[in-house]
Design an enzyme around this catalytic site. Structure first.
Site, short mmCIF file in Angstrom:
data_model
loop_
_atom_site.label_atom_id
_atom_site.label_comp_id
_atom_site.label_asym_id
_atom_site.label_seq_id
_atom_site.Cartn_x
_atom_site.Cartn_y
_atom_site.Cartn_z
N ARG A 5 0.81 -1.23 0.00
CA ARG A 5 0.00 0.00 0.00
C ARG A 5 0.84 1.27 0.00
NH1 ARG A 5 -3.01 -3.07 3.69
NH2 ARG A 5 -4.77 -4.02 2.64
N LYS A 7 3.07 11.45 -10.76
CA LYS A 7 2.15 10.67 -11.58
C LYS A 7 2.86 9.38 -11.96
CE LYS A 7 -0.84 14.00 -13.86
NZ LYS A 7 -1.25 14.56 -15.16
N GLU A 28 9.06 18.32 -24.45
CA GLU A 28 8.48 18.73 -23.16
C GLU A 28 9.09 20.06 -22.71
OE1 GLU A 28 5.89 17.16 -21.92
OE2 GLU A 28 6.05 15.03 -22.39
N LYS A 71 7.86 22.79 -13.55
CA LYS A 71 7.05 21.63 -13.11
C LYS A 71 6.82 21.68 -11.60
CE LYS A 71 5.43 17.22 -13.68
NZ LYS A 71 5.29 16.09 -14.55
N GLU A 95 -4.02 17.61 -9.74
CA GLU A 95 -4.66 18.07 -10.98
C GLU A 95 -6.14 18.43 -10.79
OE1 GLU A 95 -3.06 16.13 -14.53
OE2 GLU A 95 -4.97 16.53 -15.53
N ARG A 139 -2.77 22.08 -12.85
CA ARG A 139 -1.81 21.07 -13.34
C ARG A 139 -2.16 20.55 -14.74
NH1 ARG A 139 1.26 16.13 -10.19
NH2 ARG A 139 2.18 15.27 -12.06
N ASN A 175 -0.54 19.15 -19.61
CA ASN A 175 -0.96 18.23 -20.67
C ASN A 175 -1.05 18.92 -22.02
OD1 ASN A 175 -1.24 16.06 -18.88
ND2 ASN A 175 -3.26 16.80 -18.25
N HIS A 200 -0.77 17.02 -25.26
CA HIS A 200 -0.93 15.60 -24.95
C HIS A 200 -2.28 15.05 -25.40
CE1 HIS A 200 2.59 16.50 -22.61
NE2 HIS A 200 2.67 15.30 -22.11
N HIS A 207 -1.48 11.85 -27.23
CA HIS A 207 -1.76 10.50 -26.71
C HIS A 207 -2.53 9.67 -27.73
CE1 HIS A 207 -1.34 11.25 -22.08
NE2 HIS A 207 -0.19 11.16 -22.70
N HIS A 252 6.89 9.24 -27.20
CA HIS A 252 6.01 10.15 -26.46
C HIS A 252 6.29 11.62 -26.82
CE1 HIS A 252 3.45 11.63 -23.28
NE2 HIS A 252 4.45 12.38 -22.84
P1 NAD Z 1 11.82 5.80 -22.23
O1 NAD Z 1 11.75 5.62 -20.79
O2 NAD Z 1 11.27 4.74 -23.10
O3 NAD Z 1 13.34 6.07 -22.61
C1 NAD Z 1 13.65 6.27 -23.96
C2 NAD Z 1 14.79 5.35 -24.41
O4 NAD Z 1 16.01 5.94 -23.99
C3 NAD Z 1 14.76 3.95 -23.83
O5 NAD Z 1 15.13 3.05 -24.82
C4 NAD Z 1 15.82 4.00 -22.75
O6 NAD Z 1 16.41 2.76 -22.56
C5 NAD Z 1 16.80 4.99 -23.33
N1 NAD Z 1 17.58 5.75 -22.33
C6 NAD Z 1 17.10 6.52 -21.33
N2 NAD Z 1 18.11 7.15 -20.72
C7 NAD Z 1 19.25 6.78 -21.33
C8 NAD Z 1 20.60 7.13 -21.18
N3 NAD Z 1 21.01 8.04 -20.29
N4 NAD Z 1 21.51 6.54 -21.98
C9 NAD Z 1 21.12 5.64 -22.92
N5 NAD Z 1 19.85 5.31 -23.15
C10 NAD Z 1 18.92 5.86 -22.37
O7 NAD Z 1 11.10 7.15 -22.68
P2 NAD Z 1 11.05 8.61 -22.03
O8 NAD Z 1 10.90 9.52 -23.17
O9 NAD Z 1 12.10 8.81 -21.05
O10 NAD Z 1 9.66 8.59 -21.23
C11 NAD Z 1 8.44 8.44 -21.89
C12 NAD Z 1 7.43 7.93 -20.89
O11 NAD Z 1 7.26 8.90 -19.86
C13 NAD Z 1 6.07 7.69 -21.48
O12 NAD Z 1 5.59 6.45 -21.03
C14 NAD Z 1 5.22 8.81 -20.92
O13 NAD Z 1 3.86 8.46 -20.78
C15 NAD Z 1 5.86 9.04 -19.60
N6 NAD Z 1 5.63 10.38 -19.02
C16 NAD Z 1 5.19 10.43 -17.75
C17 NAD Z 1 4.99 11.67 -17.16
C18 NAD Z 1 4.59 11.73 -15.71
O14 NAD Z 1 4.27 12.82 -15.22
N7 NAD Z 1 4.64 10.64 -14.99
C19 NAD Z 1 5.24 12.85 -17.86
C20 NAD Z 1 5.70 12.74 -19.19
C21 NAD Z 1 5.90 11.49 -19.76
N1 GLY Z 2 3.07 15.44 -17.51
C1 GLY Z 2 1.82 15.80 -16.92
C2 GLY Z 2 1.85 15.97 -15.44
O1 GLY Z 2 2.82 15.66 -14.79
O2 GLY Z 2 0.90 16.41 -14.86
#
Ligand code: NAD
Ligand code: GLY
Length: 392
Positions: free
Chosen positions: A150, A172, A214, A258, A268, A272, A276, A279, A283, A296
């Site tokens: 939990r 998130k 972003e 942020k 949100e 917040r 998006n 997005h 999305h 993304h």
């Molecule tokens: P990802 O995590 O898939 O990373 C992209 C690629 O880069 C992967 O293949 C990873 O292995 C590689 N990589 C990362 N760091 C590296 C490094 N230093 N050296 C070598 N390779 C490296 O993608 P991302 O763009 O980091 O994240 C996208 C995800 O984040 C999506 O799922 C999206 O929905 C999510 N997201 C979440 C929020 C939130 O608020 N939680 C906000 C924006 C995006």
């Molecule tokens: N990336 C959207 C949020 O963190 O609210």
């Protein structure tokens, strides 16, 4: 904010002096620090807050002894050993778990593997999961930490630009459902976000560009000065062509944006939602192409172009400012058109599944000037259709 001293721009390798910043995310229940620092200090310098400092920083937070480090094989190969060594040197007992890379694996079955390792290693209420990776690893590890017993501690060590400026901050967490992105999740704030810009050197170019989407978002929705700094840069498409001073600004200003927004509206309830921006359509494009065609950040870039055009069509934003936004997106090597073969009617239909739908109405974040956006659910489907047709 940051007090960096970038010393040299070599046009090739990234050569920095210490770049350090500490930004606070102020929340009613538990505030936390976003620490930005380098992993390797010149001899004799005070140890910076890079991955090598992970263990000490976590010890200072008085977290329990057991740590489960979650990563993917590529990232673990680069940075896993330093992270584990730092944690062990600080007295933590470390177990690790690697998950296959990519958005396709941001699923409940990947999270199940984290639970299995947590069980095997008897992770307790005081234990901590550490996410070492991009947004995919960060979102899944955060979700596993939110739900294991939990809720246990999570520390985010983002390694992609996108994760550094966005996903690691704000709590998130979650995974995708086959029918839609991030439909399963929880809010679960990290105890610490540790950003080591040094790791960007191994980030593939396409992923650097995705992170820039972003960053451009923050320029449009919140920080006109950051937008102007990026406009002044000759290139934004590769780390090695971006001056270290600008990288520092990109990291500190984006994280500050942020942190400001999340501190004002953690769950949100209102503000917040502006994060998006881009997005809504982004999305839809991502999920309709099976997470295989655009990543993304690229999807967000396409979504920002669409949102900008919608704002112009509705008479809310000046055409000339949209063009400035689109020029920045292009300069960062990001797409401004829809991927081939995406059906516009399918996009409009899939908007209904988005979490941003309220009482059946799709919510859009639309700019009114650079640095300022508004939230509206009064966008006619015909306007969306018209704009998307021009983006084919
Ligand atoms: P990802 O995590 O898939 O990373 C992209 C690629 O880069 C992967 O293949 C990873 O292995 C590689 N990589 C990362 N760091 C590296 C490094 N230093 N050296 C070598 N390779 C490296 O993608 P991302 O763009 O980091 O994240 C996208 C995800 O984040 C999506 O799922 C999206 O929905 C999510 N997201 C979440 C929020 C939130 O608020 N939680 C906000 C924006 C995006
Ligand atoms: N990336 C959207 C949020 O963190 O609210």
């Amino acid at each position: 904010m940051g007090s960096g001293n970038a010393v040299e721009y070599s046009g090739g390798a990234l050569v920095w002096d210490l770049v350090m910043a500490s930004i606070n995310v102020n929340l009613p229940q538990q505030s936390y620090e976003i620490a930005i620092g380098q992993g390797t200090a010149p001899e004799g310098a005070i140890a910076p807050e890079g991955i090598g400092q992970l263990g000490e920083m976590m010890r200072n937070l008085k977290l329990g002894k057991k740590v489960l480090l979650v990563s993917n094989p590529t990232i673990f190969k680069h940075y896993g050993e330093s992270a584990v060594a730092s944690l062990e040197a600080a007295g933590f007992e470390v177990a690790s778990c690697t998950l296959p890379p990519g958005e396709r694996y941001k699923t409940l079955s990947s999270v199940q593997k984290i639970y299995d390792t947590a069980l095997l290693n008897r992770m307790e209420r005081s234990s901590t999961m550490v996410a070492l990776g991009g947004g995919v690893i960060g979102d899944m590890t955060g979700f596993a930490a939110a739900t294991w017993l939990r809720g246990i501690n999570v520390v985010q060590v983002p390694t992609s630009l996108l994760a550094m400026v966005d996903s690691a901050i704000g709590g998130k967490t979650g995974v995708n459902h086959p029918q839609g992105k991030n439909l399963i999740g929880a809010f679960h704030q990290p105890r610490l976000v540790l950003i080591d810009p040094e790791v960007l050197k191994t980030l593939p170019m396409r992923e650097f560009r995705a992170g820039m989407a972003e960053v451009i978002k923050y320029g449009v929705i919140w920080d006109a000065e950051l937008f102007a700094e990026m406009e002044a840069s000759k290139r934004l498409d590769q780390l090695r062509y971006v001056k270290p001073e600008l990288i520092e600004s990109i990291l500190t200003r984006s994280c500050q944006a942020k942190a400001d927004v999340v501190s004002k509206d953690e769950k949100e309830a209102g503000l917040r939602a502006i994060l998006n921006y881009g997005h809504t359509i982004g999305h839809a494009v991502e999920s309709l192409t099976g997470y295989k065609v655009v990543n993304h950040g690229e999807a967000v870039a396409i979504g920002m172009v669409a949102a900008g055009q919608i704002a112009v069509e509705l008479g809310m934003w000046q055409k000339e400012e949209t063009e400035r936004q689109d020029a920045l997106i292009e300069k960062a090597g990001l797409p401004t058109k829809l991927p081939a073969g995406v059906d516009i009617e399918a996009i409009i239909e899939s908007l209904q599944l988005d979490k941003k739908v309220k009482a059946g109405k799709v919510r859009f974040i639309l700019p009114t000037q650079i640095g300022v956006v508004t939230i509206t659910d009064e966008v006619p489907s015909d306007t969306i259709r018209q704009v998307l047709q021009k983006m084919q």
